[in-house]
Design an enzyme around this catalytic site. Structure first.
Site, PDB file in Angstrom:
ATOM      1  N   GLY C 154      -4.574  40.703  58.660  1.00 18.76           N
ATOM      2  CA  GLY C 154      -5.145  39.595  59.412  1.00 18.76           C
ATOM      3  C   GLY C 154      -5.036  39.865  60.906  1.00 18.76           C
ATOM      4  O   GLY C 154      -4.308  40.758  61.354  1.00 18.76           O
ATOM      5  N   CYS C 155      -5.773  39.078  61.682  1.00 15.97           N
ATOM      6  CA  CYS C 155      -5.800  39.285  63.132  1.00 15.97           C
ATOM      7  C   CYS C 155      -4.435  38.979  63.743  1.00 15.97           C
ATOM      8  O   CYS C 155      -3.919  39.758  64.563  1.00 15.97           O
ATOM      9  CB  CYS C 155      -6.895  38.430  63.759  1.00 15.97           C
ATOM     10  SG  CYS C 155      -6.854  36.684  63.282  1.00 15.97           S
ATOM     11  N   TYR C 156      -3.835  37.856  63.376  1.00 15.13           N
ATOM     12  CA  TYR C 156      -2.507  37.521  63.914  1.00 15.13           C
ATOM     13  C   TYR C 156      -1.454  38.550  63.493  1.00 15.13           C
ATOM     14  O   TYR C 156      -0.655  38.983  64.318  1.00 15.13           O
ATOM     15  CB  TYR C 156      -2.067  36.133  63.454  1.00 15.13           C
ATOM     16  CG  TYR C 156      -2.745  34.966  64.127  1.00 15.13           C
ATOM     17  CD1 TYR C 156      -2.733  34.808  65.511  1.00 15.13           C
ATOM     18  CD2 TYR C 156      -3.382  33.986  63.369  1.00 15.13           C
ATOM     19  CE1 TYR C 156      -3.343  33.707  66.121  1.00 15.13           C
ATOM     20  CE2 TYR C 156      -3.992  32.881  63.968  1.00 15.13           C
ATOM     21  CZ  TYR C 156      -3.969  32.747  65.341  1.00 15.13           C
ATOM     22  OH  TYR C 156      -4.558  31.658  65.937  1.00 15.13           O
TER      23      TYR C 156
END
Lengths: 352, 352, 352, 352
Positions: C154-156
């Site tokens: 995921g981006c986070y």
């Protein structure tokens, strides 16, 4: 405050941006109180489910639409619904004695065939529509005072007509040369999940839309023609700007008398709006920023004349949701009720 | 890659937004290499002091301006200085054999008296100025190929002229009816600490400036007149938009032949730009968003005809710092060097 | 270029922001070509209907999802679908010999019961899932090289793990003290018409969401625990920031040895990322801005030690749609194919 | 209104953002009137030269600073000057009988040596400083009532202390675990032409600054220590967010009693702020957006407990220029004058 009774107000279509402005503005108005919220898609919800930070201002439930019940609860009803719904509701509410202030396009047109051709809906309420007054107080103040039904102007027409009216009324420009390049923040698109007004799409971008065929065109032309005393056609192109609120209309037109200089034109505009507390004509060389108007019911107008080209350029800035929508609706209400035009309306936003 | 020599490039005025685009673009270009940075206020600093994230791309020191030393280090020199400085530097650099590409207004005007009256500076370099070519490749491709000195267009003129040129060249519009309502992101104001382009002031606001007297007016008119074969006057009004990059020019003009329809006009534009790889004419009904162009050297053009009013509306969108400034300068460099016009330039930004 | 064959690529889920990044990135990659687009809601449309300005880059039609046809057209398939769909498609595509790079959460978890409890979906593809490699090349470079199936982070987690990994791997911080205050632009919410990411709602505002229960928490903890060699719990709070692209993770943790100073820590980070071309550790006193990373596959990391409190503060900035999503997926592809990790990926955005 | 006298107010430092908020707020306050504007760099200008759209609200000239003349014109003086100037002016104004409300850092510290070490200025006015009260009414309401001199809190301390106070006062958290990740709009940087707060630089970007050494740290720690009854150290990291107004403080701390659940904590916060009309504690699961607070003097507080980690997360949102600056100053004025704490202050902004 003594034994003072506030006038009960109903808002139909409370969950959208028009509705939430009305709720907010009414909470500050000294003569009215909010007594009824109605809606379609939001019926059954509490207002504070939708706007949690406003729970202290309004904890009403949003009701389904029943004209009898609305009329029992409200003397003045604001209709803030999608186009094509007010025309079914307004006749019944008027019959029951309510004053009706409609924020949609339904009661803006004197000639319903124009409405039908641009909005794609046949109308059965011709008699009712004939009694409606166009809710731009700077032009129709007296008629609004007498009205039971107001068709409030669109946001673009408000900004555009305030820029054009003195010119047309006094025959200062060559008919047919008026071009309106209008720019709006994205809240004008409403509280709907549309892709093109997502922050990710609209931020740091800019574009025109509905070029030469936006529905506000016939509305602007209707009033322009009435002011000029003959048919007027305008070129109207709206643009979407990466900001929340605000409209700037930049209006171009050729002067009949190219000898008119900027200061003359400013004098003419100031005279025209002498009795209009919500219009501010800027000093020479000052051009309005939309931010000046945001959070208030004001319209700022800047004027420039170009001696090289013989044109006038008028820039008008408003908050599209206040002077362009809900604030103007309350300004109309004030006039209908015999109150001061400025009563309870925000005179100034915060800067920056 | 073999024993291949890259052409050494100098940038004078490296710390501003024009400079940093040039540094970035040159880092991707296969035939050139950055060999010299010069500046005035920033002299003595390292480039990476100003732009720390670009340390890996460029660790040159910014030097004070000495034409001898510049010419020793660079064969092609980009001047990205405030107006009125290039005209002192360019003659010396040309004498020493450099090709000079100026991004300021100094070499944009064939008639230096126009420059002097709008920019408030007398000029002594008439001979040099007479050799300069206006760096808009879509109009002056051949002349650029032969030139030693380029005066790159302003950002607004680039967008505006690309929208107007096919119309003027072919005599399609009524002279004197052209109105350019232009909108720019705030990076056009440069990397200077000015109050009006602070985020706090400019964000969520919009306004016109320099109404009817912006310095890009005579530049646009000069080229328009040349295209039309007679004097053309345009109405030009720029606006500041709350976004970083991008210009949209919305151009209005009355068609000589109101029978021309949108599809005809699109065909005419596409033919005009047949050999211009950086101009994209949109399909009917599609209007350009500035975001499409950002991060690329492209200009997107959308066209609408309004049969009601007999006008054409042309919208052109560019990245003001690439096609409107540094990218176009490299496009000129490609032509001057006999390389492909698209060599090493960004063909596409990221979306959204 | 000789008789050179580009590897054919399929993208499933082409209409969203992940898809459009992949299309854009693949158009610049020298070894692959886009040969197939698939989608669900967008099936039947042409890609250029959705993104008109990309018509020249990709004029493929978006097809309905048929694994046989996908495998006929593509050797490498990127799945960019909502969570819970890839797990049905990937096993079939792998069977047919495709390499699969999934951008959803489906193949990020070694323990599928964690997936099921956070994503609410039972899984039948345990054998397939067991072969998946977590696609963070800076930590799992070698495994990615050998893999047929990648679960991209995921981006986070990408931003957060790049900030935390050197600390955990080397046991520099007190377990359980890690707090991640993460901030993302709204494009992370996808190309969906959701009210809270409208420009009118999200612009000029800021708030936290999913406090203490965001789905990226277990993903971060899984990798942290693996690095530390024991169970690690982190505090993760995401915020929505009024910007289009970019993530900043501000990570706080107590140092085991409060004697470690900033320069030591920077040295440790630089050593850790010595062979990671996409990670840039900033000089002392320089803190990353998300804008630096936007438009590139880079992660910028800034480090501060606070001798008063004994804590380290690590800030990592990425473009959420490139290093946080599609760029990282291509970085994995490069490794899987034995190409250079940086091949064809954007090294630098434009500034400002 | 009868024979009613408004209290005359002076503002010193009228041209900045603090000054313009004060002018705007005072224009709406029923008991005071603006009678004097003073400034340094702006002396000699008319207020409406700087803010043309406010010409109707205030047409005063900005005067040079002469304590005698100030005291002749004003009973209450707001000082909105850069740090280090109020300490010269306040003693004289107090001597002449004025009440003084200082918006700078000069009178925030009980221990002037802390001021001197963080602000780099020796102080001679110890006696005066000893009489100053820290202007956070939610904590020092009674002392403010009695004070002649107020040192108004910084914007970050206001948001941070309102989030932390109930926890510290009641000993609910482990000392030393408090981490404040604060995020501010760029108007906090003032109305100064600084490069990093240009729209072109700050928009669409995000970064931390002054990590572990921001001057608001000792101010927060002073009050925290006083509340806790012993020395408290906090980790404070501010971030610049691409928006005009608003601060969000996200505060993390370990609970002494991990058995405390969210609803308990909300109950404790509501009890603590029972008599504080400007603090709104959100319902369970609701987290504040800065936009809710903008244009009002409110502080919205959201609370979450994380049973996994034993931490509390408190989010507080204010308008940095109102509750974080000028509004709070007027709130203090109301208390000093014996008026209702809410008198004349904005209770609600506009949404969206």
């Amino acid at each position: 405050m003594g034994n003072f009774r506030r006038v009960p107000i109903g808002i139909i279509g409370a969950s959208g941006y028009g509705g939430v402005q009305l709720v907010r503005l009414i909470s500050d108005h000294p003569e009215v109180e909010l007594s009824y919220l109605g809606g379609e898609s939001s019926a059954g919800k509490s207002f504070s489910d939708i706007y949690p930070h406003l729970a202290d201002v309004c904890n009403l439930q949003i009701e389904t639409l029943d004209p009898d019940i609305i009329a029992q609860h409200a003397e003045i009803v604001f209709l803030s619904l999608p186009n094509g719904l007010a025309c079914h509701l307004a006749p019944q509410l008027l019959d029951k004695g309510c004053k009706v202030i409609d924020l949609s396009a339904d009661y803006r047109f004197r000639d319903l065939s124009i409405y039908s051709s641009w909005y794609g809906k046949e109308r059965q309420d011709c008699k009712t529509a004939a009694t409606a007054v166009y809710g731009l107080p700077e032009l129709y103040r007296y008629q609004i005072t007498e009205a039971q039904l107001i068709g409030c102007p669109g946001c673009y027409p408000t900004a555009s007509l305030l820029a054009l009216s003195p010119l047309l009324k006094q025959g200062l420009i060559v008919p047919g040369t008026a071009i309106i390049d209008a720019k709006s923040g994205t809240s004008g698109g409403g509280r709907q999940g549309k892709i093109n007004i997502l922050l990710a799409e609209a931020d740091n971008s800019l574009g025109a839309y509905c070029v030469a065929n936006h529905r506000h065109t016939p509305e602007i032309e209707q009033i322009c023609s009435e002011l000029a005393g003959h048919e007027i056609m305008v070129q109207f192109v709206p643009h979407l700007v990466p900001m929340v609120r605000g409209i700037l209309s930049t209006v171009y037109a050729s002067l009949r008398d190219p000898g008119l200089v900027r200061d003359d034109l400013i004098t003419i505009f100031r005279a025209f709006y002498r009795n209009s507390p919500w219009v501010k004509v800027c000093n020479p060389g000052t051009y309005p920023q939309t931010k000046w108007a945001c959070g208030s019911n004001l319209c700022y107008i800047g004027i420039e004349a170009d001696p090289r080209t013989g044109r006038i350029v008028v820039m008008s800035a408003i908050d599209n949701l206040i002077k362009g929508q809900a604030g103007q609706a309350l300004q109309c209400m004030n006039l209908m009720m015999g109150w001061d035009e400025t009563l309870g309306l925000p005179k100034l936003g915060f800067y920056p």
